[in-house]
Design a protein around this motif. Structure first.
Motif, PDB file in Angstrom:
ATOM      1  N   ASN A  73      48.956  41.469  40.814  1.00  0.00           N
ATOM      2  CA  ASN A  73      48.427  42.615  41.533  1.00  0.00           C
ATOM      3  C   ASN A  73      47.992  42.175  42.936  1.00  0.00           C
ATOM      4  OD1 ASN A  73      46.828  44.774  42.478  1.00  0.00           O
ATOM      5  ND2 ASN A  73      46.422  45.410  40.381  1.00  0.00           N
TER       6      ASN A  73
ATOM      7  N   LEU B 236      45.989  43.407  45.121  1.00  0.00           N
ATOM      8  CA  LEU B 236      44.555  43.495  45.410  1.00  0.00           C
ATOM      9  C   LEU B 236      43.788  42.356  44.740  1.00  0.00           C
ATOM     10  CD1 LEU B 236      42.922  45.518  47.108  1.00  0.00           C
ATOM     11  CD2 LEU B 236      42.060  46.417  44.977  1.00  0.00           C
ATOM     12  N   HIS B 237      44.233  41.975  43.526  1.00  0.00           N
ATOM     13  CA  HIS B 237      43.601  40.827  42.866  1.00  0.00           C
ATOM     14  C   HIS B 237      43.821  39.567  43.679  1.00  0.00           C
ATOM     15  CE1 HIS B 237      43.749  42.931  38.665  1.00  0.00           C
ATOM     16  NE2 HIS B 237      43.091  43.608  39.574  1.00  0.00           N
TER      17      HIS B 237
ATOM     18  N   LEU C  61      41.474  39.568  46.572  1.00  0.00           N
ATOM     19  CA  LEU C  61      40.103  39.210  46.182  1.00  0.00           C
ATOM     20  C   LEU C  61      39.988  37.706  45.955  1.00  0.00           C
ATOM     21  CD1 LEU C  61      39.183  42.129  43.788  1.00  0.00           C
ATOM     22  CD2 LEU C  61      38.209  41.637  46.011  1.00  0.00           C
TER      23      LEU C  61
ATOM     24  N   MET D 257      37.301  44.052  36.868  1.00  0.00           N
ATOM     25  CA  MET D 257      37.272  44.559  38.245  1.00  0.00           C
ATOM     26  C   MET D 257      36.271  45.703  38.373  1.00  0.00           C
ATOM     27  SD  MET D 257      39.153  43.023  40.373  1.00  0.00           S
ATOM     28  CE  MET D 257      40.070  41.535  40.146  1.00  0.00           C
TER      29      MET D 257
ATOM     30  N   LEU E 235      36.314  48.211  46.496  1.00  0.00           N
ATOM     31  CA  LEU E 235      36.785  47.903  45.139  1.00  0.00           C
ATOM     32  C   LEU E 235      36.373  48.996  44.161  1.00  0.00           C
ATOM     33  CD1 LEU E 235      38.315  45.604  43.798  1.00  0.00           C
ATOM     34  CD2 LEU E 235      36.144  44.697  43.046  1.00  0.00           C
TER      35      LEU E 235
ATOM     36  N   TRP F 195      38.707  51.779  44.503  1.00  0.00           N
ATOM     37  CA  TRP F 195      40.026  51.456  43.978  1.00  0.00           C
ATOM     38  C   TRP F 195      40.034  51.442  42.452  1.00  0.00           C
ATOM     39  CZ3 TRP F 195      42.291  47.063  41.575  1.00  0.00           C
ATOM     40  CH2 TRP F 195      43.677  47.084  41.583  1.00  0.00           C
TER      41      TRP F 195
END
Lengths: 171, 360
Positions: A24, A26-27, A30, B97, B156, B159
Protein backbone atom coordinates in the motif's frame (compact mmCIF):
# COMPACT_ATOMS: atom_id res chain seq x y z
CA UNK A 1 25.16 6.01 23.34
CA UNK A 2 26.08 2.85 21.45
CA UNK A 3 22.85 1.15 22.49
CA UNK A 4 20.77 4.13 21.41
CA UNK A 5 22.56 4.12 18.08
CA UNK A 6 22.01 0.39 17.57
CA UNK A 7 18.32 0.71 18.46
CA UNK A 8 17.85 3.64 16.10
CA UNK A 9 19.80 1.87 13.35
CA UNK A 10 17.58 -1.19 13.74
CA UNK A 11 14.40 0.89 13.42
CA UNK A 12 15.93 2.79 10.52
CA UNK A 13 16.78 -0.33 8.53
CA UNK A 14 13.45 -1.99 9.34
CA UNK A 15 11.44 1.05 8.25
CA UNK A 16 13.56 1.43 5.09
CA UNK A 17 12.80 -2.20 4.23
CA UNK A 18 9.13 -1.57 4.94
CA UNK A 19 9.12 1.34 2.48
CA UNK A 20 10.04 -0.94 -0.41
CA UNK A 21 8.21 -4.09 0.63
CA UNK A 22 4.79 -2.76 1.68
CA UNK A 23 2.19 -2.87 -1.10
CA UNK A 24 0.00 0.00 0.00
CA UNK A 25 1.59 3.33 -1.07
CA UNK A 26 0.32 5.16 2.01
CA UNK A 27 1.81 2.52 4.32
CA UNK A 28 5.11 2.94 2.49
CA UNK A 29 4.90 6.71 2.96
CA UNK A 30 4.27 6.28 6.69
CA UNK A 31 7.25 3.93 6.95
CA UNK A 32 9.35 6.54 5.16
CA UNK A 33 8.22 9.15 7.69
CA UNK A 34 9.30 6.81 10.49
CA UNK A 35 12.64 6.36 8.75
CA UNK A 36 13.21 10.12 8.45
CA UNK A 37 12.17 10.64 12.08
CA UNK A 38 14.72 8.04 13.21
CA UNK A 39 17.40 9.94 11.30
CA UNK A 40 16.31 13.06 13.20
CA UNK A 41 16.43 11.11 16.46
CA UNK A 42 19.97 10.03 15.59
CA UNK A 43 20.95 13.67 15.06
CA UNK A 44 19.37 14.55 18.40
CA UNK A 45 21.23 11.69 20.10
CA UNK A 46 24.45 13.18 18.73
CA UNK A 47 23.50 16.54 20.32
CA UNK A 48 22.95 18.18 16.93
CA UNK A 49 19.53 19.55 17.89
CA UNK A 50 19.37 22.11 15.11
CA UNK A 51 19.94 19.46 12.43
CA UNK A 52 17.35 17.22 14.06
CA UNK A 53 14.74 19.98 14.02
CA UNK A 54 15.50 20.87 10.41
CA UNK A 55 15.41 17.21 9.40
CA UNK A 56 11.90 16.92 10.86
CA UNK A 57 10.68 20.23 9.40
CA UNK A 58 12.01 19.74 5.88
CA UNK A 59 11.84 15.99 5.26
CA UNK A 60 9.37 14.45 7.69
CA UNK A 61 7.25 17.59 7.74
CA UNK A 62 7.16 19.43 4.45
CA UNK A 63 8.12 16.86 1.81
CA UNK A 64 6.30 13.86 3.24
CA UNK A 65 3.15 15.91 3.87
CA UNK A 66 3.03 16.65 0.15
CA UNK A 67 3.56 12.96 -0.66
CA UNK A 68 0.80 11.85 1.73
CA UNK A 69 -1.48 14.62 0.48
CA UNK A 70 -1.02 13.55 -3.14
CA UNK A 71 -1.53 9.87 -2.29
CA UNK A 72 -4.79 10.75 -0.60
CA UNK A 73 -5.89 13.13 -3.34
CA UNK A 74 -5.20 10.69 -6.18
CA UNK A 75 -6.56 7.78 -4.14
CA UNK A 76 -3.92 5.33 -5.36
CA UNK A 77 -4.94 1.71 -4.89
CA UNK A 78 -2.90 -1.03 -3.36
CA UNK A 79 -0.33 -2.43 -5.76
CA UNK A 80 -0.57 -6.06 -6.79
CA UNK A 81 2.86 -7.68 -6.71
CA UNK A 82 3.69 -8.83 -10.23
CA UNK A 83 5.39 -12.19 -10.70
CA UNK A 84 8.97 -11.53 -11.66
CA UNK A 85 10.50 -13.02 -14.81
CA UNK A 86 13.58 -15.21 -14.56
CA UNK A 87 15.81 -12.77 -16.42
CA UNK A 88 14.66 -9.83 -14.26
CA UNK A 89 15.23 -11.86 -11.10
CA UNK A 90 18.81 -12.76 -12.07
CA UNK A 91 19.53 -9.19 -13.11
CA UNK A 92 18.20 -7.61 -9.92
CA UNK A 93 19.94 -10.22 -7.78
CA UNK A 94 23.23 -9.48 -9.53
CA UNK A 95 22.79 -5.74 -9.04
CA UNK A 96 21.91 -6.23 -5.38
CA UNK A 97 24.82 -8.52 -4.64
CA UNK A 98 27.33 -6.26 -6.38
CA UNK A 99 26.00 -3.22 -4.50
CA UNK A 100 26.33 -5.11 -1.23
CA UNK A 101 29.90 -6.06 -2.14
CA UNK A 102 30.62 -2.39 -2.77
CA UNK A 103 29.14 -1.48 0.59
CA UNK A 104 31.03 -4.00 2.71
CA UNK A 105 34.26 -1.94 2.98
CA UNK A 106 32.23 1.12 3.91
CA UNK A 107 30.28 -0.87 6.51
CA UNK A 108 33.53 -2.16 7.94
CA UNK A 109 34.71 1.36 8.44
CA UNK A 110 31.41 2.57 9.84
CA UNK A 111 31.00 -0.15 12.42
CA UNK A 112 34.49 0.27 13.83
CA UNK A 113 33.93 3.89 14.84
CA UNK A 114 30.70 4.77 16.59
CA UNK A 115 29.93 8.44 16.13
CA UNK A 116 30.66 10.58 19.16
CA UNK A 117 28.35 13.40 20.23
CA UNK A 118 29.41 16.66 18.64
CA UNK A 119 31.22 19.20 20.73
CA UNK A 120 28.70 21.05 22.86
CA UNK A 121 29.01 24.27 20.89
CA UNK A 122 29.02 22.70 17.42
CA UNK A 123 25.40 21.62 17.52
CA UNK A 124 23.97 24.98 18.54
CA UNK A 125 22.12 27.21 16.15
CA UNK A 126 24.71 29.94 16.51
CA UNK A 127 27.61 27.65 15.56
CA UNK A 128 25.64 26.20 12.64
CA UNK A 129 24.79 29.65 11.34
CA UNK A 130 28.37 30.80 11.62
CA UNK A 131 29.67 27.81 9.67
CA UNK A 132 26.94 28.16 7.03
CA UNK A 133 27.66 31.83 6.42
CA UNK A 134 31.46 31.64 6.46
CA UNK A 135 32.91 28.31 5.43
CA UNK A 136 29.99 27.03 3.34
CA UNK A 137 28.58 30.32 2.12
CA UNK A 138 28.97 29.47 -1.57
CA UNK A 139 27.18 26.07 -1.48
CA UNK A 140 24.55 27.64 0.75
CA UNK A 141 23.81 30.47 -1.67
CA UNK A 142 24.01 28.12 -4.66
CA UNK A 143 21.41 25.88 -3.04
CA UNK A 144 19.09 28.84 -2.49
CA UNK A 145 19.43 29.84 -6.18
CA UNK A 146 18.61 26.24 -7.12
CA UNK A 147 15.50 26.28 -4.95
CA UNK A 148 14.47 29.63 -6.40
CA UNK A 149 14.83 28.18 -9.90
CA UNK A 150 12.63 25.26 -8.87
CA UNK A 151 9.95 27.63 -7.53
CA UNK A 152 10.00 29.71 -10.71
CA UNK A 153 9.82 26.54 -12.79
CA UNK A 154 6.86 25.23 -10.81
CA UNK A 155 4.98 28.52 -11.20
CA UNK A 156 5.75 28.58 -14.95
CA UNK A 157 4.42 25.04 -15.43
CA UNK A 158 1.29 25.76 -13.41
CA UNK A 159 0.59 28.99 -15.29
CA UNK A 160 1.07 27.41 -18.72
CA UNK A 161 -1.40 24.62 -18.11
CA UNK A 162 -3.92 27.16 -16.85
CA UNK A 163 -3.74 29.51 -19.86
CA UNK A 164 -4.03 26.64 -22.36
CA UNK A 165 -6.92 24.94 -20.59
CA UNK A 166 -10.23 25.97 -22.15
CA UNK A 167 -13.55 26.25 -20.38
CA UNK A 168 -13.69 26.42 -16.60
CA UNK A 169 -10.87 27.69 -14.44
CA UNK A 170 -11.23 31.35 -13.68
CA UNK A 171 -7.56 32.29 -13.61
CA UNK B 1 20.36 9.51 40.09
CA UNK B 2 18.86 12.68 41.52
CA UNK B 3 18.96 14.26 38.05
CA UNK B 4 16.91 11.36 36.71
CA UNK B 5 14.42 11.76 39.55
CA UNK B 6 14.12 15.48 38.83
CA UNK B 7 13.53 14.72 35.16
CA UNK B 8 10.82 12.19 36.03
CA UNK B 9 9.12 14.70 38.34
CA UNK B 10 9.25 17.29 35.56
CA UNK B 11 7.70 14.81 33.11
CA UNK B 12 4.96 13.96 35.60
CA UNK B 13 4.20 17.63 36.27
CA UNK B 14 4.14 18.62 32.60
CA UNK B 15 1.97 15.65 31.64
CA UNK B 16 -0.54 16.56 34.32
CA UNK B 17 -0.33 20.17 33.23
CA UNK B 18 -1.43 19.22 29.73
CA UNK B 19 -4.23 17.04 31.06
CA UNK B 20 -5.33 19.74 33.49
CA UNK B 21 -5.32 22.48 30.89
CA UNK B 22 -7.14 20.26 28.39
CA UNK B 23 -9.85 19.33 30.90
CA UNK B 24 -10.29 22.94 32.06
CA UNK B 25 -10.62 23.95 28.40
CA UNK B 26 -13.20 21.19 27.90
CA UNK B 27 -15.19 22.46 30.84
CA UNK B 28 -14.96 26.07 29.69
CA UNK B 29 -16.09 24.97 26.23
CA UNK B 30 -19.03 23.08 27.71
CA UNK B 31 -20.26 25.70 30.15
CA UNK B 32 -18.95 28.73 28.31
CA UNK B 33 -20.69 27.84 25.08
CA UNK B 34 -23.90 27.41 27.10
CA UNK B 35 -23.37 30.86 28.58
CA UNK B 36 -22.76 32.39 25.14
CA UNK B 37 -25.79 30.70 23.61
CA UNK B 38 -28.06 31.50 26.59
CA UNK B 39 -28.44 27.84 27.55
CA UNK B 40 -28.01 26.23 30.96
CA UNK B 41 -25.44 23.62 29.95
CA UNK B 42 -24.43 20.46 31.78
CA UNK B 43 -25.73 20.65 35.35
CA UNK B 44 -27.26 17.28 36.20
CA UNK B 45 -24.62 14.63 36.93
CA UNK B 46 -23.99 14.59 40.65
CA UNK B 47 -26.27 17.54 41.33
CA UNK B 48 -28.84 15.57 43.35
CA UNK B 49 -26.71 13.29 45.54
CA UNK B 50 -27.99 13.11 49.12
CA UNK B 51 -26.80 11.34 52.26
CA UNK B 52 -27.92 10.89 55.85
CA UNK B 53 -24.40 10.31 57.15
CA UNK B 54 -23.46 13.42 59.08
CA UNK B 55 -19.72 12.98 58.30
CA UNK B 56 -20.23 12.72 54.55
CA UNK B 57 -22.53 15.72 54.34
CA UNK B 58 -19.80 18.29 53.50
CA UNK B 59 -18.34 15.97 50.86
CA UNK B 60 -21.72 15.54 49.22
CA UNK B 61 -22.29 19.27 49.38
CA UNK B 62 -19.09 19.83 47.38
CA UNK B 63 -20.17 17.11 44.95
CA UNK B 64 -23.53 18.84 44.44
CA UNK B 65 -21.84 22.17 43.70
CA UNK B 66 -19.41 20.50 41.28
CA UNK B 67 -22.30 18.70 39.64
CA UNK B 68 -24.32 21.85 39.19
CA UNK B 69 -21.31 23.56 37.65
CA UNK B 70 -21.05 20.69 35.15
CA UNK B 71 -17.57 19.68 36.28
CA UNK B 72 -18.53 16.11 37.15
CA UNK B 73 -20.27 15.79 33.81
CA UNK B 74 -17.25 16.89 31.76
CA UNK B 75 -14.49 15.25 33.78
CA UNK B 76 -16.03 11.98 34.97
CA UNK B 77 -19.07 11.12 32.89
CA UNK B 78 -17.58 11.90 29.48
CA UNK B 79 -14.48 9.87 30.24
CA UNK B 80 -16.40 6.86 31.55
CA UNK B 81 -18.77 7.04 28.61
CA UNK B 82 -15.94 7.12 26.10
CA UNK B 83 -14.16 4.23 27.81
CA UNK B 84 -17.22 2.00 27.83
CA UNK B 85 -18.40 2.80 24.31
CA UNK B 86 -18.06 0.33 21.47
CA UNK B 87 -14.79 0.80 19.62
CA UNK B 88 -15.91 0.90 16.01
CA UNK B 89 -13.55 0.17 13.12
CA UNK B 90 -14.92 0.61 9.60
CA UNK B 91 -14.89 -2.29 7.19
CA UNK B 92 -11.88 -2.82 4.96
CA UNK B 93 -9.53 -0.77 7.16
CA UNK B 94 -6.57 -2.18 9.02
CA UNK B 95 -7.13 -1.90 12.76
CA UNK B 96 -3.54 -0.81 13.28
CA UNK B 97 -3.77 2.19 10.95
CA UNK B 98 -7.14 3.15 12.38
CA UNK B 99 -5.71 3.14 15.91
CA UNK B 100 -2.50 4.86 14.87
CA UNK B 101 -4.20 8.03 13.64
CA UNK B 102 -5.44 9.39 17.01
CA UNK B 103 -2.04 8.74 18.56
CA UNK B 104 -0.33 10.59 15.72
CA UNK B 105 -2.72 13.48 16.31
CA UNK B 106 -1.92 13.71 20.03
CA UNK B 107 1.78 12.80 20.10
CA UNK B 108 3.26 15.99 18.52
CA UNK B 109 1.28 18.24 20.86
CA UNK B 110 2.53 16.40 23.93
CA UNK B 111 6.12 16.46 22.67
CA UNK B 112 5.85 20.20 22.00
CA UNK B 113 4.84 20.75 25.63
CA UNK B 114 8.12 19.17 26.70
CA UNK B 115 9.94 22.10 25.10
CA UNK B 116 8.07 24.86 26.93
CA UNK B 117 9.42 26.41 30.12
CA UNK B 118 6.76 26.70 32.82
CA UNK B 119 8.40 28.76 35.56
CA UNK B 120 11.55 30.79 36.23
CA UNK B 121 14.64 28.89 37.35
CA UNK B 122 14.81 28.05 41.03
CA UNK B 123 17.12 26.29 43.46
CA UNK B 124 16.00 23.57 45.86
CA UNK B 125 18.61 22.24 48.34
CA UNK B 126 21.52 22.93 46.03
CA UNK B 127 19.92 21.67 42.83
CA UNK B 128 19.41 24.29 40.19
CA UNK B 129 16.15 23.41 38.46
CA UNK B 130 14.84 24.67 35.16
CA UNK B 131 11.11 24.02 34.84
CA UNK B 132 11.40 22.65 31.31
CA UNK B 133 11.60 18.98 30.33
CA UNK B 134 13.87 19.51 27.32
CA UNK B 135 15.82 22.79 27.53
CA UNK B 136 16.96 22.81 23.92
CA UNK B 137 18.93 25.48 22.14
CA UNK B 138 16.65 25.13 19.10
CA UNK B 139 13.44 25.04 21.15
CA UNK B 140 11.23 27.16 18.93
CA UNK B 141 12.34 25.25 15.82
CA UNK B 142 11.44 21.97 17.49
CA UNK B 143 7.97 23.26 18.32
CA UNK B 144 7.55 24.22 14.67
CA UNK B 145 8.75 20.75 13.65
CA UNK B 146 6.18 19.15 15.94
CA UNK B 147 3.52 21.41 14.46
CA UNK B 148 4.36 20.12 11.02
CA UNK B 149 4.03 16.54 12.30
CA UNK B 150 0.48 17.18 13.49
CA UNK B 151 -0.84 16.94 9.91
CA UNK B 152 -0.32 13.18 9.71
CA UNK B 153 -2.78 12.33 12.47
CA UNK B 154 -5.72 14.06 10.78
CA UNK B 155 -4.67 13.01 7.27
CA UNK B 156 -4.42 9.37 8.32
CA UNK B 157 -7.69 9.60 10.24
CA UNK B 158 -9.42 10.92 7.14
CA UNK B 159 -7.91 8.17 5.03
CA UNK B 160 -8.69 5.27 7.38
CA UNK B 161 -12.29 6.45 7.72
CA UNK B 162 -12.80 4.72 4.37
CA UNK B 163 -15.61 7.01 3.32
CA UNK B 164 -15.94 10.22 1.36
CA UNK B 165 -16.76 12.49 4.30
CA UNK B 166 -13.71 11.41 6.26
CA UNK B 167 -11.44 11.70 3.24
CA UNK B 168 -12.72 15.17 2.38
CA UNK B 169 -12.29 16.23 5.98
CA UNK B 170 -8.76 14.86 6.09
CA UNK B 171 -7.84 16.55 2.81
CA UNK B 172 -9.28 19.87 3.96
CA UNK B 173 -7.44 19.60 7.27
CA UNK B 174 -4.13 18.79 5.56
CA UNK B 175 -4.52 21.60 3.01
CA UNK B 176 -5.47 24.10 5.70
CA UNK B 177 -2.61 23.16 7.99
CA UNK B 178 -0.03 23.27 5.18
CA UNK B 179 -1.30 26.67 4.05
CA UNK B 180 -1.18 28.27 7.47
CA UNK B 181 2.09 26.65 8.45
CA UNK B 182 3.96 28.90 6.01
CA UNK B 183 2.82 32.09 7.72
CA UNK B 184 3.57 30.47 11.08
CA UNK B 185 7.14 29.57 10.07
CA UNK B 186 7.88 33.04 8.70
CA UNK B 187 6.44 34.66 11.83
CA UNK B 188 8.53 32.40 14.05
CA UNK B 189 11.60 33.59 12.13
CA UNK B 190 10.48 37.19 12.70
CA UNK B 191 10.23 36.58 16.44
CA UNK B 192 13.59 34.81 16.48
CA UNK B 193 15.21 37.79 14.71
CA UNK B 194 13.59 40.22 17.15
CA UNK B 195 14.85 38.42 20.24
CA UNK B 196 18.05 37.05 18.74
CA UNK B 197 17.61 33.56 20.19
CA UNK B 198 15.60 30.36 19.73
CA UNK B 199 15.72 29.30 23.34
CA UNK B 200 12.25 29.86 24.80
CA UNK B 201 13.55 30.47 28.31
CA UNK B 202 15.98 33.04 26.99
CA UNK B 203 13.19 34.67 24.93
CA UNK B 204 11.11 35.18 28.07
CA UNK B 205 14.11 36.53 29.97
CA UNK B 206 14.82 39.08 27.23
CA UNK B 207 11.36 40.66 27.44
CA UNK B 208 11.60 43.86 29.43
CA UNK B 209 8.86 44.24 32.04
CA UNK B 210 7.31 41.10 30.57
CA UNK B 211 5.89 43.07 27.67
CA UNK B 212 7.54 41.49 24.65
CA UNK B 213 4.65 42.50 22.44
CA UNK B 214 5.74 46.14 22.64
CA UNK B 215 9.44 45.42 21.98
CA UNK B 216 9.34 46.53 18.33
CA UNK B 217 6.62 47.61 15.90
CA UNK B 218 6.71 44.17 14.26
CA UNK B 219 5.75 42.33 17.45
CA UNK B 220 2.02 43.22 17.55
CA UNK B 221 1.69 42.13 13.91
CA UNK B 222 3.53 38.88 14.67
CA UNK B 223 1.15 38.32 17.58
CA UNK B 224 -1.94 38.80 15.42
CA UNK B 225 -0.60 36.50 12.70
CA UNK B 226 0.37 33.79 15.20
CA UNK B 227 -2.98 34.01 16.96
CA UNK B 228 -4.93 33.61 13.70
CA UNK B 229 -2.62 30.80 12.56
CA UNK B 230 -3.00 29.12 15.92
CA UNK B 231 -6.77 29.13 15.58
CA UNK B 232 -6.48 27.74 12.05
CA UNK B 233 -4.01 25.02 13.11
CA UNK B 234 -6.30 23.82 15.88
CA UNK B 235 -9.02 23.52 13.20
CA UNK B 236 -11.56 25.27 15.36
CA UNK B 237 -13.41 28.51 15.49
CA UNK B 238 -14.12 30.08 12.13
CA UNK B 239 -11.59 27.64 10.63
CA UNK B 240 -13.45 24.40 11.37
CA UNK B 241 -14.02 23.41 7.74
CA UNK B 242 -12.31 20.01 8.18
CA UNK B 243 -15.01 18.98 10.65
CA UNK B 244 -17.90 21.15 9.50
CA UNK B 245 -20.88 19.20 10.76
CA UNK B 246 -23.38 20.63 8.26
CA UNK B 247 -21.40 19.33 5.29
CA UNK B 248 -19.12 16.48 6.37
CA UNK B 249 -20.89 14.82 9.35
CA UNK B 250 -17.81 15.27 11.54
CA UNK B 251 -14.99 15.46 9.00
CA UNK B 252 -11.88 13.41 9.50
CA UNK B 253 -12.99 11.74 12.75
CA UNK B 254 -16.40 10.69 11.48
CA UNK B 255 -15.57 6.99 11.90
CA UNK B 256 -14.07 7.28 15.35
CA UNK B 257 -15.83 6.41 18.57
CA UNK B 258 -15.06 5.86 22.22
CA UNK B 259 -11.58 6.49 23.49
CA UNK B 260 -10.08 7.12 20.04
CA UNK B 261 -12.56 9.94 19.49
CA UNK B 262 -11.72 11.29 22.92
CA UNK B 263 -8.03 11.29 21.98
CA UNK B 264 -8.77 13.59 19.04
CA UNK B 265 -10.68 15.81 21.39
CA UNK B 266 -7.89 15.80 23.92
CA UNK B 267 -5.37 16.64 21.19
CA UNK B 268 -7.51 19.53 20.04
CA UNK B 269 -7.78 21.07 23.50
CA UNK B 270 -4.12 20.41 24.26
CA UNK B 271 -3.32 22.22 21.01
CA UNK B 272 -5.41 25.22 22.13
CA UNK B 273 -3.41 25.30 25.35
CA UNK B 274 -0.17 24.86 23.40
CA UNK B 275 -0.81 27.84 21.14
CA UNK B 276 -1.93 29.92 24.12
CA UNK B 277 1.31 28.98 25.89
CA UNK B 278 3.46 29.81 22.84
CA UNK B 279 1.77 33.20 22.46
CA UNK B 280 2.17 33.99 26.17
CA UNK B 281 5.84 32.95 26.15
CA UNK B 282 6.67 34.86 22.96
CA UNK B 283 4.71 38.06 23.45
CA UNK B 284 3.42 38.45 26.99
CA UNK B 285 6.44 37.73 29.11
CA UNK B 286 5.56 34.22 30.27
CA UNK B 287 5.81 34.13 34.06
CA UNK B 288 6.74 37.81 34.42
CA UNK B 289 4.36 40.26 36.05
CA UNK B 290 4.59 43.66 34.32
CA UNK B 291 6.65 46.16 36.35
CA UNK B 292 7.04 43.74 39.26
CA UNK B 293 10.44 42.16 39.90
CA UNK B 294 10.25 38.84 41.75
CA UNK B 295 13.34 37.72 43.68
CA UNK B 296 15.19 35.27 41.42
CA UNK B 297 15.99 31.73 42.46
CA UNK B 298 13.56 31.07 45.30
CA UNK B 299 10.95 28.36 44.90
CA UNK B 300 8.22 30.72 46.07
CA UNK B 301 8.77 33.19 43.26
CA UNK B 302 8.92 30.25 40.84
CA UNK B 303 5.53 29.12 42.13
CA UNK B 304 4.08 32.63 41.78
CA UNK B 305 5.58 32.89 38.28
CA UNK B 306 4.05 29.55 37.36
CA UNK B 307 0.63 30.70 38.59
CA UNK B 308 0.95 33.93 36.58
CA UNK B 309 1.92 31.96 33.46
CA UNK B 310 -1.03 29.61 33.91
CA UNK B 311 -3.37 32.56 34.35
CA UNK B 312 -2.16 34.12 31.12
CA UNK B 313 -2.42 30.80 29.26
CA UNK B 314 -5.96 30.28 30.51
CA UNK B 315 -6.89 33.79 29.38
CA UNK B 316 -5.82 33.00 25.82
CA UNK B 317 -7.55 29.60 25.94
CA UNK B 318 -10.79 31.33 26.92
CA UNK B 319 -10.27 33.94 24.21
CA UNK B 320 -9.92 31.20 21.57
CA UNK B 321 -13.02 29.39 22.84
CA UNK B 322 -15.08 32.60 22.92
CA UNK B 323 -13.99 33.42 19.36
CA UNK B 324 -14.89 29.90 18.26
CA UNK B 325 -18.43 30.27 19.57
CA UNK B 326 -18.83 33.82 18.25
CA UNK B 327 -17.63 33.84 14.66
CA UNK B 328 -19.35 32.09 11.74
CA UNK B 329 -17.44 29.59 9.62
CA UNK B 330 -15.36 30.80 6.66
CA UNK B 331 -16.06 29.72 3.14
CA UNK B 332 -13.29 27.53 1.76
CA UNK B 333 -11.99 30.13 -0.73
CA UNK B 334 -12.00 32.77 2.02
CA UNK B 335 -9.90 30.43 4.15
CA UNK B 336 -7.33 29.93 1.40
CA UNK B 337 -7.41 33.65 0.51
CA UNK B 338 -6.68 34.60 4.12
CA UNK B 339 -3.84 32.11 4.42
CA UNK B 340 -2.04 32.64 1.13
CA UNK B 341 -2.86 36.20 0.06
CA UNK B 342 -3.10 38.05 3.36
CA UNK B 343 -1.23 36.28 6.16
CA UNK B 344 1.73 35.04 4.11
CA UNK B 345 2.60 38.38 2.41
CA UNK B 346 1.97 40.21 5.68
CA UNK B 347 4.34 37.91 7.55
CA UNK B 348 6.97 38.30 4.80
CA UNK B 349 6.83 42.12 5.01
CA UNK B 350 6.91 41.80 8.79
CA UNK B 351 10.03 39.67 8.55
CA UNK B 352 11.81 42.20 6.32
CA UNK B 353 10.87 45.05 8.67
CA UNK B 354 12.07 43.10 11.71
CA UNK B 355 15.38 42.31 10.00
CA UNK B 356 15.83 45.95 8.97
CA UNK B 357 15.10 47.12 12.53
CA UNK B 358 17.65 44.65 13.87
CA UNK B 359 20.37 45.86 11.49
CA UNK B 360 19.71 49.58 11.96
Amino acid sequence: MTYIFLLLALVMVASALAVVTLHNPLHSALALILNLLTVAALFAALDAHFLAAVQIIVYAGAIMVLVVFLLMLLNIKTEKPKPMGKFLFVLSAAVGVSFLALCIPAFNEAFRIFPDPVHELEGTVKAMGRILYTEYVFPFEAASVLILAAIVGAVMLAKRSYSKGSGHGSN
Amino acid sequence: MVELLILLIKLFVVFNLIMGLASICTWIERKGSALIQDRVGANRAGAFVETDNILLKPVFYVLRVLGMLGIINTLVNDGVKALTKEDFVPEGVSNFMHSLAPFLAVFPVFVAFALLPFAPDFTVSGYHIRAQVAPLDAGLLFIFAMGSMAVYGVALAGWTGNNKFSLLGGLRAAAQMISYELAMGVTFVTVIITYGTLDLYEIVERQQYGLGILATITQPISFIILFVVGMAETKRGPFDLPESESELVAGYFTEYSGMKFLLFWLGEFAEIALFAAIIVLLFFGGWKIPFVELPAGSWLSALIGHAVLMGKILFFCVLQIVLRWTLPRFRYDQLMHLGWKILLPLSMVNLVVAAALKVL
